[in-house]
Write a protein that holds these residues in place. Structure first.
Motif, mmCIF file in Angstrom:
data_model
loop_
_atom_site.group_PDB
_atom_site.id
_atom_site.type_symbol
_atom_site.label_atom_id
_atom_site.label_comp_id
_atom_site.label_asym_id
_atom_site.label_seq_id
_atom_site.Cartn_x
_atom_site.Cartn_y
_atom_site.Cartn_z
ATOM 1 N N VAL A 72 0.835 -1.204 0.000
ATOM 2 C CA VAL A 72 0.000 0.000 0.000
ATOM 3 C C VAL A 72 0.871 1.256 0.000
ATOM 4 C CG1 VAL A 72 -1.672 1.331 1.342
ATOM 5 C CG2 VAL A 72 -1.967 -1.134 1.081
ATOM 6 N N LEU A 73 1.904 1.262 0.873
ATOM 7 C CA LEU A 73 2.792 2.430 0.931
ATOM 8 C C LEU A 73 3.550 2.634 -0.386
ATOM 9 C CD1 LEU A 73 4.249 1.981 4.539
ATOM 10 C CD2 LEU A 73 2.435 3.542 3.787
ATOM 11 N N PHE A 74 4.015 1.554 -0.986
ATOM 12 C CA PHE A 74 4.727 1.670 -2.264
ATOM 13 C C PHE A 74 3.801 2.173 -3.371
ATOM 14 C CE2 PHE A 74 5.980 -0.203 -6.336
ATOM 15 C CZ PHE A 74 7.263 0.320 -6.469
ATOM 16 N N ASN A 75 2.531 1.702 -3.331
ATOM 17 C CA ASN A 75 1.573 2.125 -4.366
ATOM 18 C C ASN A 75 1.290 3.627 -4.266
ATOM 19 O OD1 ASN A 75 -0.575 1.559 -6.442
ATOM 20 N ND2 ASN A 75 -1.873 2.305 -4.750
ATOM 21 N N ARG A 76 1.113 4.151 -3.051
ATOM 22 C CA ARG A 76 0.833 5.581 -2.901
ATOM 23 C C ARG A 76 2.058 6.422 -3.286
ATOM 24 N NH1 ARG A 76 -4.020 6.646 -0.385
ATOM 25 N NH2 ARG A 76 -3.416 8.846 -0.201
ATOM 26 N N ALA A 78 4.529 5.483 -5.455
ATOM 27 C CA ALA A 78 4.807 5.381 -6.892
ATOM 28 C C ALA A 78 3.754 6.079 -7.732
ATOM 29 C CB ALA A 78 4.910 3.906 -7.293
ATOM 30 N N SER A 79 2.511 6.139 -7.248
ATOM 31 C CA SER A 79 1.433 6.747 -8.034
ATOM 32 C C SER A 79 1.336 8.253 -7.837
ATOM 33 C CB SER A 79 0.103 6.088 -7.692
ATOM 34 O OG SER A 79 -0.192 6.253 -6.316
ATOM 35 N N GLY A 80 2.116 8.811 -6.908
ATOM 36 C CA GLY A 80 2.095 10.242 -6.683
ATOM 37 C C GLY A 80 0.904 10.727 -5.895
ATOM 38 N N ILE A 81 0.188 9.856 -5.231
ATOM 39 C CA ILE A 81 -0.962 10.257 -4.425
ATOM 40 C C ILE A 81 -0.459 10.803 -3.104
ATOM 41 C CG2 ILE A 81 -3.087 9.452 -3.336
ATOM 42 C CD1 ILE A 81 -3.210 7.237 -5.400
ATOM 43 N N ALA A 82 -1.125 11.831 -2.606
ATOM 44 C CA ALA A 82 -0.738 12.437 -1.336
ATOM 45 C C ALA A 82 -0.810 11.404 -0.223
ATOM 46 C CB ALA A 82 -1.634 13.621 -1.021
ATOM 47 N N PRO A 83 0.175 11.432 0.683
ATOM 48 C CA PRO A 83 0.177 10.432 1.757
ATOM 49 C C PRO A 83 -0.993 10.581 2.719
ATOM 50 C CG PRO A 83 1.865 12.113 2.135
ATOM 51 C CD PRO A 83 1.327 12.356 0.758
ATOM 52 N N VAL A 84 -1.616 11.746 2.778
ATOM 53 C CA VAL A 84 -2.766 11.948 3.663
ATOM 54 C C VAL A 84 -4.005 11.355 3.008
ATOM 55 C CG1 VAL A 84 -4.178 13.640 4.872
ATOM 56 C CG2 VAL A 84 -1.716 14.026 4.593
ATOM 57 N N ALA A 85 -4.740 10.534 3.748
ATOM 58 C CA ALA A 85 -5.943 9.897 3.212
ATOM 59 C C ALA A 85 -7.031 10.931 2.974
ATOM 60 C CB ALA A 85 -6.445 8.826 4.182
ATOM 61 N N ASP A 86 -7.678 10.817 1.827
ATOM 62 C CA ASP A 86 -8.763 11.732 1.452
ATOM 63 C C ASP A 86 -10.040 10.909 1.311
ATOM 64 O OD1 ASP A 86 -10.419 13.655 0.561
ATOM 65 O OD2 ASP A 86 -9.344 14.057 -1.316
ATOM 66 N N ALA A 87 -11.031 11.212 2.135
ATOM 67 C CA ALA A 87 -12.266 10.427 2.126
ATOM 68 C C ALA A 87 -12.983 10.496 0.791
ATOM 69 C CB ALA A 87 -13.195 10.900 3.240
ATOM 70 N N SER A 88 -12.750 11.563 0.028
ATOM 71 C CA SER A 88 -13.431 11.684 -1.263
ATOM 72 C C SER A 88 -12.730 10.921 -2.371
ATOM 73 C CB SER A 88 -13.530 13.177 -1.642
ATOM 74 O OG SER A 88 -12.225 13.732 -1.800
ATOM 75 N N SER A 90 -11.406 7.567 -4.157
ATOM 76 C CA SER A 90 -11.655 6.121 -4.175
ATOM 77 C C SER A 90 -10.381 5.345 -3.868
ATOM 78 C CB SER A 90 -12.217 5.715 -5.545
ATOM 79 O OG SER A 90 -11.301 6.058 -6.580
ATOM 80 N N GLN A 91 -9.242 5.864 -4.299
ATOM 81 C CA GLN A 91 -7.966 5.188 -4.018
ATOM 82 C C GLN A 91 -7.682 5.161 -2.526
ATOM 83 O OE1 GLN A 91 -5.911 3.635 -6.277
ATOM 84 N NE2 GLN A 91 -4.865 2.904 -4.426
ATOM 85 N N SER A 92 -7.966 6.273 -1.833
ATOM 86 C CA SER A 92 -7.751 6.329 -0.386
ATOM 87 C C SER A 92 -8.660 5.345 0.334
ATOM 88 C CB SER A 92 -7.997 7.749 0.127
ATOM 89 O OG SER A 92 -7.053 8.645 -0.420
ATOM 90 N N ARG A 93 -9.910 5.247 -0.113
ATOM 91 C CA ARG A 93 -10.828 4.297 0.531
ATOM 92 C C ARG A 93 -10.362 2.856 0.312
ATOM 93 N NH1 ARG A 93 -14.665 8.024 -1.582
ATOM 94 N NH2 ARG A 93 -15.109 6.653 -3.369
ATOM 95 N N ALA A 94 -9.861 2.574 -0.890
ATOM 96 C CA ALA A 94 -9.343 1.228 -1.161
ATOM 97 C C ALA A 94 -8.103 0.932 -0.316
ATOM 98 C CB ALA A 94 -9.029 1.082 -2.646
ATOM 99 N N ASP A 95 -7.243 1.940 -0.158
ATOM 100 C CA ASP A 95 -6.043 1.746 0.654
ATOM 101 C C ASP A 95 -6.390 1.510 2.118
ATOM 102 O OD1 ASP A 95 -4.519 2.044 -1.585
ATOM 103 O OD2 ASP A 95 -4.000 4.156 -1.210
#
Length: 291
Positions: A72-76, A78-88, A90-95
């Motif tokens: 999960v950490l490697f995916n976030r 490598a994909s450039g997604i912000a480390p802070v979870a965003d409820a809006s 879908s990737q954050s909810r899946a993580d």
């Protein structure tokens, strides 16, 4: 009547056990030298592998959970997604769902490692070996009692056998506790009168059914069996008709299987038929019968 004659004339052997090759079985043994031709048990590859790799299997959920968290950490990252979870997102909810499952795996692995089944091992009896057979019983009865003992000792965890019939201890064989009033090498003699007055004997005779004490150390009535080794692990109390009882002491907790218990019941019926035929009155057990 015919069924009773047939039962007394045939040795009773539980399925899955083998007796030593006595002389009367030599012809049968010779016929089996060609090898077993019938169906063979199915090999359970997965079950055998799990049994042989118990520690690795118990640790497996921890490794799966840890790898999942790293994934999960490697995916976030490598994909450039912000480390802070965003409820809006879908990737954050899946993580978050993946993290929850990973943590569950890790906790399950920790539980598997902390909770293990207790290892049950054979405990050598702490006592002395003895063989007391009533001197006045006929040879045919003595022979059948010896056969019963040799059979039970060979195919079960039985290490002590006491048979009291019609108020007389007709057999005490195997390991026995050491008598405190002697030199430390004399086995304790069975007090049949005291045994018959105890709650164990009365309960078995009244119920007419076998009683299995799978863990003797947890049973308060063990004090009524002072002739057994002090570290006897399990005991079977088998009624012999309505006049006697067979007491079998084992060296393993829960060591007597279901098939053993059923077979011991049949042996009790067989001994009752023999003893009731040859023993008609109570006679005191003479001294000096130990061999």
């Amino acid at each position: 009547m015919e069924a009773g004659i047939f039962l007394r004339s045939m040795p009773l052997i539980p399925s899955g056990h083998h007796l030593p090759s006595f002389r009367q079985y030599s012809r049968i043994s010779a016929n089996l030298q060609g090898g077993y031709k019938g169906p063979r048990p199915k090999t359970e590859v997965i079950a055998d592998w799990v049994s042989n790799n118990d520690d690795a299997v118990r640790s497996l959920p921890i490794y799966v959970g840890g790898i999942s968290l790293l994934g999960v950490l490697f995916n976030r990252t490598a994909s450039g997604i912000a480390p802070v979870a965003d409820a809006s997102s879908s990737q954050s909810r899946a993580d978050l769902l993946t993290i929850g499952l990973a943590v569950t795996n890790i906790l399950a692995g920790l539980v598997w490692l902390s909770i293990r089944p207790k290892t049950i091992s054979v405990v050598p009896p702490r006592g002395v070996e003895c063989e007391r057979i009533h001197s006045d019983i006929p040879d045919v009865v003595a022979s059948e009692l010896t056969w019963a003992w040799e059979s039970l000792e060979t195919v079960t965890c039985c290490r002590s056998l006491v048979i009291v019939y019609d108020g007389v201890c007709v057999l005490q064989i195997g390991y026995a506790s050491v008598s405190s009033s002697n030199d430390g090498e004399t086995p304790t003699v069975v007090d049949s009168v005291k045994l018959m007055q105890g709650s164990i004997y009365q309960g078995v005779i009244k119920s007419g059914s076998q009683s299995y004490l799978a863990n003797l150390s947890l049973y308060p009535g063990k004090s009524e069996l002072p002739f057994l080794p002090s570290n006897t692990q399990a005991v079977i109390l088998q009624p012999i008709g309505d006049k006697g009882i067979a007491i079998l002491g084992g060296d393993t907790i829960r060591g007597f299987t279901t098939s053993d218990q059923a077979w011991i019941t049949l042996i009790g019926e067989k001994l009752d038929a023999t003893l009731s035929k040859h023993i008609t009155s109570s006679i005191p057990l003479p001294s000096g019968t130990t061999t």
